[in-house]
Design a protein around this motif. Structure first.
Motif, PDB file in Angstrom:
ATOM      1  N   ASP A  89     -10.436   0.190  -4.815  1.00  0.00           N
ATOM      2  CA  ASP A  89     -11.017   0.324  -3.485  1.00  0.00           C
ATOM      3  C   ASP A  89     -12.299   1.139  -3.547  1.00  0.00           C
ATOM      4  O   ASP A  89     -13.164   1.021  -2.695  1.00  0.00           O
ATOM      5  N   ARG A 114      -0.066  10.408 -15.984  1.00  0.00           N
ATOM      6  CA  ARG A 114      -0.197  11.862 -15.866  1.00  0.00           C
ATOM      7  C   ARG A 114      -0.074  12.487 -17.253  1.00  0.00           C
ATOM      8  O   ARG A 114       0.337  11.815 -18.207  1.00  0.00           O
ATOM      9  N   ARG A 136      -5.566   7.762  -8.230  1.00  0.00           N
ATOM     10  CA  ARG A 136      -6.187   7.135  -9.404  1.00  0.00           C
ATOM     11  C   ARG A 136      -5.803   5.666  -9.547  1.00  0.00           C
ATOM     12  O   ARG A 136      -6.561   4.887 -10.096  1.00  0.00           O
ATOM     13  N   SER A 137      -4.629   5.309  -9.025  1.00  0.00           N
ATOM     14  CA  SER A 137      -4.222   3.912  -9.150  1.00  0.00           C
ATOM     15  C   SER A 137      -5.132   3.000  -8.330  1.00  0.00           C
ATOM     16  O   SER A 137      -5.167   1.797  -8.551  1.00  0.00           O
ATOM     17  N   ARG A 138      -5.877   3.563  -7.396  1.00  0.00           N
ATOM     18  CA  ARG A 138      -6.760   2.729  -6.562  1.00  0.00           C
ATOM     19  C   ARG A 138      -8.240   3.003  -6.807  1.00  0.00           C
ATOM     20  O   ARG A 138      -9.095   2.537  -6.061  1.00  0.00           O
ATOM     21  N   ALA A 186      -7.575   9.133 -16.506  1.00  0.00           N
ATOM     22  CA  ALA A 186      -8.312   8.600 -15.357  1.00  0.00           C
ATOM     23  C   ALA A 186      -7.542   7.464 -14.693  1.00  0.00           C
ATOM     24  O   ALA A 186      -7.900   6.996 -13.616  1.00  0.00           O
ATOM     25  N   SER A 187      -6.480   6.994 -15.338  1.00  0.00           N
ATOM     26  CA  SER A 187      -5.623   5.951 -14.766  1.00  0.00           C
ATOM     27  C   SER A 187      -4.451   6.662 -14.070  1.00  0.00           C
ATOM     28  O   SER A 187      -4.405   7.887 -14.038  1.00  0.00           O
ATOM     29  N   PRO A 188      -3.502   5.917 -13.545  1.00  0.00           N
ATOM     30  CA  PRO A 188      -2.377   6.602 -12.873  1.00  0.00           C
ATOM     31  C   PRO A 188      -1.515   7.457 -13.805  1.00  0.00           C
ATOM     32  O   PRO A 188      -0.691   8.240 -13.323  1.00  0.00           O
ATOM     33  N   GLU A 233      -1.989  16.703  -4.766  1.00  0.00           N
ATOM     34  CA  GLU A 233      -0.606  16.238  -4.649  1.00  0.00           C
ATOM     35  C   GLU A 233      -0.430  14.794  -5.084  1.00  0.00           C
ATOM     36  O   GLU A 233       0.605  14.422  -5.627  1.00  0.00           O
ATOM     37  N   HIS A 234      -1.436  13.977  -4.791  1.00  0.00           N
ATOM     38  CA  HIS A 234      -1.272  12.540  -5.002  1.00  0.00           C
ATOM     39  C   HIS A 234      -2.244  11.999  -6.035  1.00  0.00           C
ATOM     40  O   HIS A 234      -2.745  10.885  -5.900  1.00  0.00           O
ATOM     41  N   GLY A 235      -2.521  12.800  -7.070  1.00  0.00           N
ATOM     42  CA  GLY A 235      -3.504  12.409  -8.074  1.00  0.00           C
ATOM     43  C   GLY A 235      -3.241  11.028  -8.645  1.00  0.00           C
ATOM     44  O   GLY A 235      -4.131  10.167  -8.674  1.00  0.00           O
ATOM     45  N   SER A 236      -2.015  10.799  -9.070  1.00  0.00           N
ATOM     46  CA  SER A 236      -1.685   9.531  -9.707  1.00  0.00           C
ATOM     47  C   SER A 236      -1.858   8.362  -8.728  1.00  0.00           C
ATOM     48  O   SER A 236      -2.403   7.320  -9.080  1.00  0.00           O
ATOM     49  N   ALA A 237      -1.421   8.561  -7.495  1.00  0.00           N
ATOM     50  CA  ALA A 237      -1.531   7.498  -6.494  1.00  0.00           C
ATOM     51  C   ALA A 237      -3.002   7.206  -6.176  1.00  0.00           C
ATOM     52  O   ALA A 237      -3.397   6.048  -6.012  1.00  0.00           O
ATOM     53  N   GLN A 265       5.314   7.938  -6.342  1.00  0.00           N
ATOM     54  CA  GLN A 265       4.996   8.240  -7.729  1.00  0.00           C
ATOM     55  C   GLN A 265       5.980   7.540  -8.656  1.00  0.00           C
ATOM     56  O   GLN A 265       7.167   7.833  -8.616  1.00  0.00           O
ATOM     57  N   LEU A 280      -6.017  10.937   0.871  1.00  0.00           N
ATOM     58  CA  LEU A 280      -4.942  11.697   0.221  1.00  0.00           C
ATOM     59  C   LEU A 280      -5.497  12.941  -0.462  1.00  0.00           C
ATOM     60  O   LEU A 280      -6.672  12.996  -0.823  1.00  0.00           O
ATOM     61  N   ARG A 313       0.825  -1.199   0.000  1.00  0.00           N
ATOM     62  CA  ARG A 313       0.000   0.000   0.000  1.00  0.00           C
ATOM     63  C   ARG A 313       0.860   1.251   0.000  1.00  0.00           C
ATOM     64  O   ARG A 313       0.568   2.218  -0.668  1.00  0.00           O
ATOM     65  N   GLY A 337       1.844   2.487  -3.063  1.00  0.00           N
ATOM     66  CA  GLY A 337       0.773   3.116  -3.839  1.00  0.00           C
ATOM     67  C   GLY A 337       0.885   4.624  -3.878  1.00  0.00           C
ATOM     68  O   GLY A 337       0.417   5.245  -4.812  1.00  0.00           O
ATOM     69  N   THR A 338       1.498   5.219  -2.844  1.00  0.00           N
ATOM     70  CA  THR A 338       1.603   6.672  -2.846  1.00  0.00           C
ATOM     71  C   THR A 338       2.925   7.147  -3.454  1.00  0.00           C
ATOM     72  O   THR A 338       3.074   8.315  -3.741  1.00  0.00           O
ATOM     73  N   PRO A 355      -8.933  19.589 -10.795  1.00  0.00           N
ATOM     74  CA  PRO A 355      -8.522  20.195  -9.522  1.00  0.00           C
ATOM     75  C   PRO A 355      -9.639  21.042  -8.917  1.00  0.00           C
ATOM     76  O   PRO A 355     -10.256  21.832  -9.629  1.00  0.00           O
ATOM     77  N   ASP A 383      -5.131   0.954   5.706  1.00  0.00           N
ATOM     78  CA  ASP A 383      -3.905   1.570   5.225  1.00  0.00           C
ATOM     79  C   ASP A 383      -3.529   2.717   6.170  1.00  0.00           C
ATOM     80  O   ASP A 383      -4.366   3.562   6.468  1.00  0.00           O
ATOM     81  N   PRO A 384      -2.279   2.756   6.643  1.00  0.00           N
ATOM     82  CA  PRO A 384      -1.881   3.846   7.544  1.00  0.00           C
ATOM     83  C   PRO A 384      -2.167   5.224   6.958  1.00  0.00           C
ATOM     84  O   PRO A 384      -2.553   6.138   7.679  1.00  0.00           O
ATOM     85  N   ALA A 385      -1.995   5.341   5.638  1.00  0.00           N
ATOM     86  CA  ALA A 385      -2.235   6.638   5.001  1.00  0.00           C
ATOM     87  C   ALA A 385      -3.692   7.062   5.154  1.00  0.00           C
ATOM     88  O   ALA A 385      -4.008   8.240   5.205  1.00  0.00           O
TER      89      ALA A 385
END
Ligand SMILES: Nc1ncnc2c1ncn2[C@@H]1O[C@H](COP(=O)(O)OP(=O)(O)OP(=O)(O)O)[C@@H](O)[C@H]1O
Ligand SMILES: [Mg+2]
Lengths: 270, 330
Positions: B178, A116, B99-101, A112-114, B93-97, A11, B89, A5, A8-9, B78, B11-13
């Motif tokens: 998720d 950019r 979106r991955s979930r 919409a996916s990871p 700042e963490h858009g990509s992270a 980049q 999140l 996890r 996951g954050t 945004p 998740d700790p986050a």
């Protein structure tokens, strides 16, 4: 659990994001290569045949001065390497970019996916450059076999010149397409930029034949610098002016990339 | 057994801003969330909380700001103002992270129409960094789940609207999200296709997927949502479970009376006292009352003869009409 996890954050970098797009672009290539093969692999040879061989026959009889080229064919063929790179690059980042934004909306799926914006721009430009590379490799290879490129170093110079020409066109045109509201501008770009450059930027005759102001205009176009590089490589003599050509094309490419990312960001991220 | 670590360790986050681990895990938390386009305020400061496992709905008419909100939550748009946390999140700042979930089904399909059904899933899965083998297995599982296996090699261009929608939702699940965001998942589908999709979404919900959806259809919201907000003009005008909203904002029953064309406005005055509230629609009168049959009997006593009558239970549609003065589907 925690470790997966936590990742996951973090980049992933652009290289990783490009790797993730490989399957898409490979599929896109397999689906379109037949349609693009004519432009990429056949069309340049029509010019080589018509201009270089047939028209060149008359020109060589007239004893024209061709910047040191032994024949008109040897003068024009390497230039076509640069013009072909220009055309393949520009074509790939006009309608396909607009389609990905407006018609198929594939960019909207990607964002919409990871992935950019910067990853998407690099992915598409990378694909355009992949097509340019394939095209100019085949073209330059045949030129070498025909004896029109004579040394390995010259081959490399010509190849780099053609690739940079492609990049110097792909990037600003991409930037234009990323912000364009309709496809009408593309025809204008072709008519007012691509075709005039093709005809007047030193591919078919030395630009010194143009009058003073026009000559400077021709020398300001990226295509002229690309043509010069390809010709230097093929004819096998180059000097320090080569660095100027390289720097010019690189500068346009870097500015073009910056503009492309900015324009696509404004377009997609609203 | 009791000593074992629960498989749903948060998740700790995600719990970082929660005061205690027993508090439900926050999937979306918005405070004063705003979105402005130029000078136009599409979302005017909304508060939303969605916790893990919930099915949450945004209900509202065209232009209410549902999609604008969903796109902010999906970390593709945004926020102009306010605070937003998705999966704990900050999307800025963490858009990509984030979106991955997420799984996202946008209002307009974004399928690659030149590719086959299966290729759409495979390629999309790769964007999440999943290995080819895993994506292929997941794709086949989703094709089965959404009954698309027969069509797996069909070009998307050739699919009907309903199948495209199913594929879009299938694609949004390729990364085992998720949080699943569905913007009008069933708009434009025939009733059959809608019921198939509802069934699929209901199963996902039972598997513990957090669902957030927007819709124009009250029956959809009633079927799928534990909790919903009604949006209008960029604001939240009501919030609660479908039942509590109906109880709070409408009567138990509704008597619908149909008279001749153009008569409804004039007749409203003569039945006004027979119900808690009377609503005039172009094609009918709605009498809000605890006992619809009783109201209709009284209407007849007054010598009025509607062309048609109908008594039904109140629905979210009525809540909506009450709150916004408009019907949900234009
Ligand atoms: N990119 C944009 N630029 C300008 N205005 C926009 C943009 N996106 C949305 N809007 C406006 O914001 C308002 C809210 O739009 P939004 O799409 O969020 O509504 P919605 O509730 O999803 O409506 P619908 O039910 O029709 O999908 C609308 O008036 C719309 O015209
Ligand atoms: Mg919408």
């Amino acid at each position: 659990m925690t470790s997966t996890r936590a990742s996951g954050t973090a980049q992933p970098g652009t290289l990783e994001m490009l790797r993730r797009q490989l399957d898409y672009w490979w599929t896109a290539y397999r689906r379109t290569w037949k349609g693009s093969a004519i432009t990429s692999f056949v069309q340049p040879w029509l010019y080589v045949g018509a201009m270089g061989v047939l028209l060149g026959g008359y020109i060589d009889e007239g004893g024209a001065s061709l910047d040191g080229a032994p024949s008109y064919l040897a003068f024009v063929a390497p230039a076509l390497l640069a013009t072909t790179a220009m055309q393949v690059a520009a074509g790939e980042v006009m309608w396909p970019v607009m389609g990905a934004i407006k018609w198929d909306r594939t960019y909207h799926a990607m964002i919409a996916s990871p992935l950019r914006v910067v990853d998407i721009v690099f992915g598409h430009l990378g694909y355009a450059m992949f097509r340019v590379t394939l095209t100019v490799l085949v073209f330059a290879g045949v030129l070498a076999v025909l004896g029109l490129i004579t040394s390995v170093a010259g081959f490399v110079v010509a190849l780099v010149g053609a690739l940079l020409t492609g990049l110097a066109f792909a990037t600003p045109v991409y930037g234009y397409s990323a912000g364009a509201k309709s496809e009408q501008g593309f025809v204008v770009i072709f008519r007012l930029a691509i075709i005039p450059m093709f005809l007047f930027s030193g591919a078919f005759f030395p630009v010194s034949n143009l009058g003073e102001p026009l000559q400077w205009l021709a020398k300001a176009t990226p295509l002229w610098h690309g043509v010069e590089l390809c010709r230097m490589g093929a004819l096998g003599f180059w000097d320090s002016s080569m660095l100027g050509h390289l720097a010019y094309l690189l500068a346009i490419s870097v500015a073009g990339i910056w503009w492309s990312v900015r324009r696509l960001d404004r377009r997609l991220v609203v | 057994m009791f000593g074992s670590v629960p498989s749903t360790t948060p998740d700790p986050a995600l719990i970082s801003d929660a005061s205690s681990p027993t508090r439900p895990e926050s999937m979306i938390s918005a405070r004063g969330l705003q979105k402005t386009f130029g000078t136009f305020e599409a979302v005017r400061g909304i508060d939303v909380e969605v916790t893990r496992g919930e099915a949450f709905g945004f209900l509202g008419p065209n232009g209410a700001g549902k999609s604008s909100t969903m796109r902010m939550v999906a970390a593709v748009s945004p926020p102009t103002g306010g605070e937003l946390r998705v999966l704990g999140l900050d999307p800025r700042e963490h858009g990509s992270a984030i979106r991955s979930r997420l799984g996202v089904c946008p209002q307009e399909d974004t399928l690659d129409t030149e590719l086959s059904v299966r290729e759409n899933l495979l390629i999309y899965g790769r964007y999440f960094g999943l290995p080819r083998k895993d994506v292929a297995a997941k794709a086949d599982e989703l094709l089965t789940f959404f009954q698309l296996t027969d069509k797996r090699n069909e070009k998307v261009d050739n699919l009907s609207g309903g199948l495209k929608r199913r594929l879009t939702i299938a694609r949004s699940l390729i990364n085992d999200p998720d949080l699943l965001l569905l913007d009008e998942p069933t708009t434009g589908l025939d009733p059959q296709a809608r019921h198939v999709l509802w069934d699929k979404l209901f199963r996902l919900k039972q598997q513990g997927v957090t669902l957030v959806l927007t819709t124009h259809y009250m029956d959809e919201a009633e079927q799928l949502c534990d909790r919903l907000v009604v949006m209008d003009g960029g604001r939240i005008v009501a919030e609660g479970s479908p039942l509590s909203l109906i109880r709070e904002h409408s009567t138990r029953e509704v008597a619908e009376l149909r008279f001749g064309v153009g008569e409804h406005g004039d007749l409203a005055a003569s039945v006004e006292d027979l119900a808690d509230r009377v609503e005039v629609l172009p094609d009918r009168l709605l009498l809000y009352t605890a006992d619809g049959e009783e109201a209709i009997a009284r209407v007849h006593e007054r010598g009025l003869t509607p062309l048609a009558v109908l008594v039904r239970r109140s629905t979210l549609e009525d809540v909506f009409l009450r709150l916004t003065g408009r019907t949900l589907v234009d």
